[in-house]
Design a protein around this motif. Sequence first.
Motif, PDB file in Angstrom:
ATOM      1  N   LEU A   8      10.285  -0.824   0.654  1.00  0.00           N
ATOM      2  CA  LEU A   8       9.687   0.513   0.730  1.00  0.00           C
ATOM      3  C   LEU A   8       8.949   0.778  -0.570  1.00  0.00           C
ATOM      4  O   LEU A   8       9.562   0.785  -1.649  1.00  0.00           O
ATOM      5  CB  LEU A   8      10.778   1.576   0.875  1.00  0.00           C
ATOM      6  N   LEU A   9       7.656   1.000  -0.476  1.00  0.00           N
ATOM      7  CA  LEU A   9       6.856   1.348  -1.647  1.00  0.00           C
ATOM      8  C   LEU A   9       6.474   2.817  -1.557  1.00  0.00           C
ATOM      9  O   LEU A   9       6.438   3.391  -0.474  1.00  0.00           O
ATOM     10  CB  LEU A   9       5.560   0.529  -1.663  1.00  0.00           C
ATOM     11  N   GLY A  10       6.139   3.409  -2.688  1.00  0.00           N
ATOM     12  CA  GLY A  10       5.683   4.802  -2.679  1.00  0.00           C
ATOM     13  C   GLY A  10       5.765   5.360  -4.076  1.00  0.00           C
ATOM     14  O   GLY A  10       6.599   4.929  -4.889  1.00  0.00           O
ATOM     15  N   ALA A  11       4.907   6.325  -4.359  1.00  0.00           N
ATOM     16  CA  ALA A  11       4.865   6.945  -5.686  1.00  0.00           C
ATOM     17  C   ALA A  11       6.223   7.568  -6.016  1.00  0.00           C
ATOM     18  O   ALA A  11       7.010   7.858  -5.109  1.00  0.00           O
ATOM     19  CB  ALA A  11       3.782   8.020  -5.698  1.00  0.00           C
ATOM     20  N   PRO A  12       6.480   7.794  -7.295  1.00  0.00           N
ATOM     21  CA  PRO A  12       7.695   8.533  -7.668  1.00  0.00           C
ATOM     22  C   PRO A  12       7.744   9.842  -6.881  1.00  0.00           C
ATOM     23  O   PRO A  12       6.740  10.557  -6.795  1.00  0.00           O
ATOM     24  CB  PRO A  12       7.493   8.825  -9.160  1.00  0.00           C
ATOM     25  N   TRP A  88      18.074  -5.967   5.466  1.00  0.00           N
ATOM     26  CA  TRP A  88      18.196  -5.080   4.314  1.00  0.00           C
ATOM     27  C   TRP A  88      16.878  -4.444   3.944  1.00  0.00           C
ATOM     28  O   TRP A  88      15.809  -4.828   4.430  1.00  0.00           O
ATOM     29  CB  TRP A  88      18.805  -5.818   3.118  1.00  0.00           C
ATOM     30  N   LEU A  89      16.990  -3.493   3.042  1.00  0.00           N
ATOM     31  CA  LEU A  89      15.836  -2.702   2.612  1.00  0.00           C
ATOM     32  C   LEU A  89      15.880  -2.593   1.085  1.00  0.00           C
ATOM     33  O   LEU A  89      16.933  -2.327   0.521  1.00  0.00           O
ATOM     34  CB  LEU A  89      16.009  -1.332   3.264  1.00  0.00           C
ATOM     35  N   LEU A  90      14.760  -2.833   0.453  1.00  0.00           N
ATOM     36  CA  LEU A  90      14.671  -2.665  -1.005  1.00  0.00           C
ATOM     37  C   LEU A  90      13.848  -1.407  -1.303  1.00  0.00           C
ATOM     38  O   LEU A  90      12.721  -1.272  -0.823  1.00  0.00           O
ATOM     39  CB  LEU A  90      13.990  -3.877  -1.656  1.00  0.00           C
ATOM     40  N   ASP A  91      14.426  -0.504  -2.091  1.00  0.00           N
ATOM     41  CA  ASP A  91      13.733   0.733  -2.502  1.00  0.00           C
ATOM     42  C   ASP A  91      13.390   0.585  -3.980  1.00  0.00           C
ATOM     43  O   ASP A  91      14.283   0.603  -4.827  1.00  0.00           O
ATOM     44  CB  ASP A  91      14.676   1.918  -2.223  1.00  0.00           C
ATOM     45  N   VAL A 118       6.401  -1.288   3.688  1.00  0.00           N
ATOM     46  CA  VAL A 118       5.874   0.005   4.128  1.00  0.00           C
ATOM     47  C   VAL A 118       5.620   0.863   2.893  1.00  0.00           C
ATOM     48  O   VAL A 118       6.520   1.050   2.063  1.00  0.00           O
ATOM     49  CB  VAL A 118       6.865   0.726   5.075  1.00  0.00           C
ATOM     50  N   GLU A 119       4.392   1.344   2.765  1.00  0.00           N
ATOM     51  CA  GLU A 119       4.102   2.283   1.680  1.00  0.00           C
ATOM     52  C   GLU A 119       4.083   3.703   2.220  1.00  0.00           C
ATOM     53  O   GLU A 119       3.422   4.000   3.220  1.00  0.00           O
ATOM     54  CB  GLU A 119       2.743   1.981   1.026  1.00  0.00           C
ATOM     55  N   LEU A 120       4.823   4.582   1.542  1.00  0.00           N
ATOM     56  CA  LEU A 120       4.811   6.001   1.910  1.00  0.00           C
ATOM     57  C   LEU A 120       3.640   6.638   1.186  1.00  0.00           C
ATOM     58  O   LEU A 120       3.568   6.606  -0.051  1.00  0.00           O
ATOM     59  CB  LEU A 120       6.111   6.682   1.477  1.00  0.00           C
ATOM     60  N   ASP A 121       2.750   7.212   1.948  1.00  0.00           N
ATOM     61  CA  ASP A 121       1.532   7.791   1.371  1.00  0.00           C
ATOM     62  C   ASP A 121       1.651   9.318   1.428  1.00  0.00           C
ATOM     63  O   ASP A 121       1.506   9.921   2.490  1.00  0.00           O
ATOM     64  CB  ASP A 121       0.340   7.281   2.196  1.00  0.00           C
TER      65      ASP A 121
END
Length: 224
Positions: A8-12, A88-91, A118-121
């Motif tokens: 999981l990607l995404g800005a702070p 599994w999922l890496l945050d 997956v990037e959270l936009d």
Amino acid sequence: MKPLRLLLLGAPGSGKGTQTSKVLKDFTHIKAISSGDILRQQINAQTNIGKEISRYIKNGSLVPDEIMARLLETELQRRQWLNRDASWLLDGFPRTFTQASILDEVLGKSGANLNQVVELDVDQKVILQRIEARWIHLPSGRVYNLDYNPPKVPFKDDVTGEPLSKRSDDNAETFQKRLDIYNGEIGPLRDYYKQKNIFHTISGNSSDIIYPQLSRYLSEKFAS
Ligand code: G5P
Ligand code: MG
């Protein structure tokens, strides 16, 4: 379901931790690691490495790639996730191109590379306010927000009743730095995973808009 190995990607403040909790609740065979939680637990335990990483986190810098990769590899081994059957999922890890290459090397040895990113936009203008209202339960990594998902008892963890705390990097100045670093690193990471055909973006300015999309996506993608 097919095994899921998700980053999981995404800005702070984009809601990676929030989405992770929701995924764990609905997809009970999936486990998760948050790189930030691992680092904060090291700091709290006052280990040697914890003392070293504390100053990076406090001023909003990234922890050096080698330290980060070593910690994560140890954690993956400890949890016995380096096999093709684990889901599994890496945050929050990898978050640099170098970390992505190191992780691929580690996972590649067991044929268990990431199979989804997956990037959270989320509009970065809405995020700062969230951060200022965030409280966390350090031992578990559970995240609260005084407006969005307040604890049942003010400033106490819902599960253990223990006191909540603020993160040392949740202030406007440090947050802006974290955001700038994210924006600087994300381009090469996106390209890296797009080339592997495993990159997907989900947009929305509320976690309640993002989660149904994420849940549907994972269900469709990994149904056997
Ligand atoms: P972290 O801990 O990985 P960040 O900066 O990547 O930190 P952060 O801040 O943990 O990410 P998040 O997990 O994306 O954000 O967001 P969240 O906690 O779920 O949500 C933020 C707040 O908003 C919460 O209070 C939540 O309740 C609320 N919220 C969620 N959704 C909504 C909504 O729809 N509406 C509203 N109103 N509120 C909402 O990394 C920290 C540091 O560790 C080091 C770095 O120093 C980093 O800065 N680090 C690494 N260094 C190098 N390499 C790595 N791989 C590293 N990983 C960590
Ligand atoms: Mg987080």
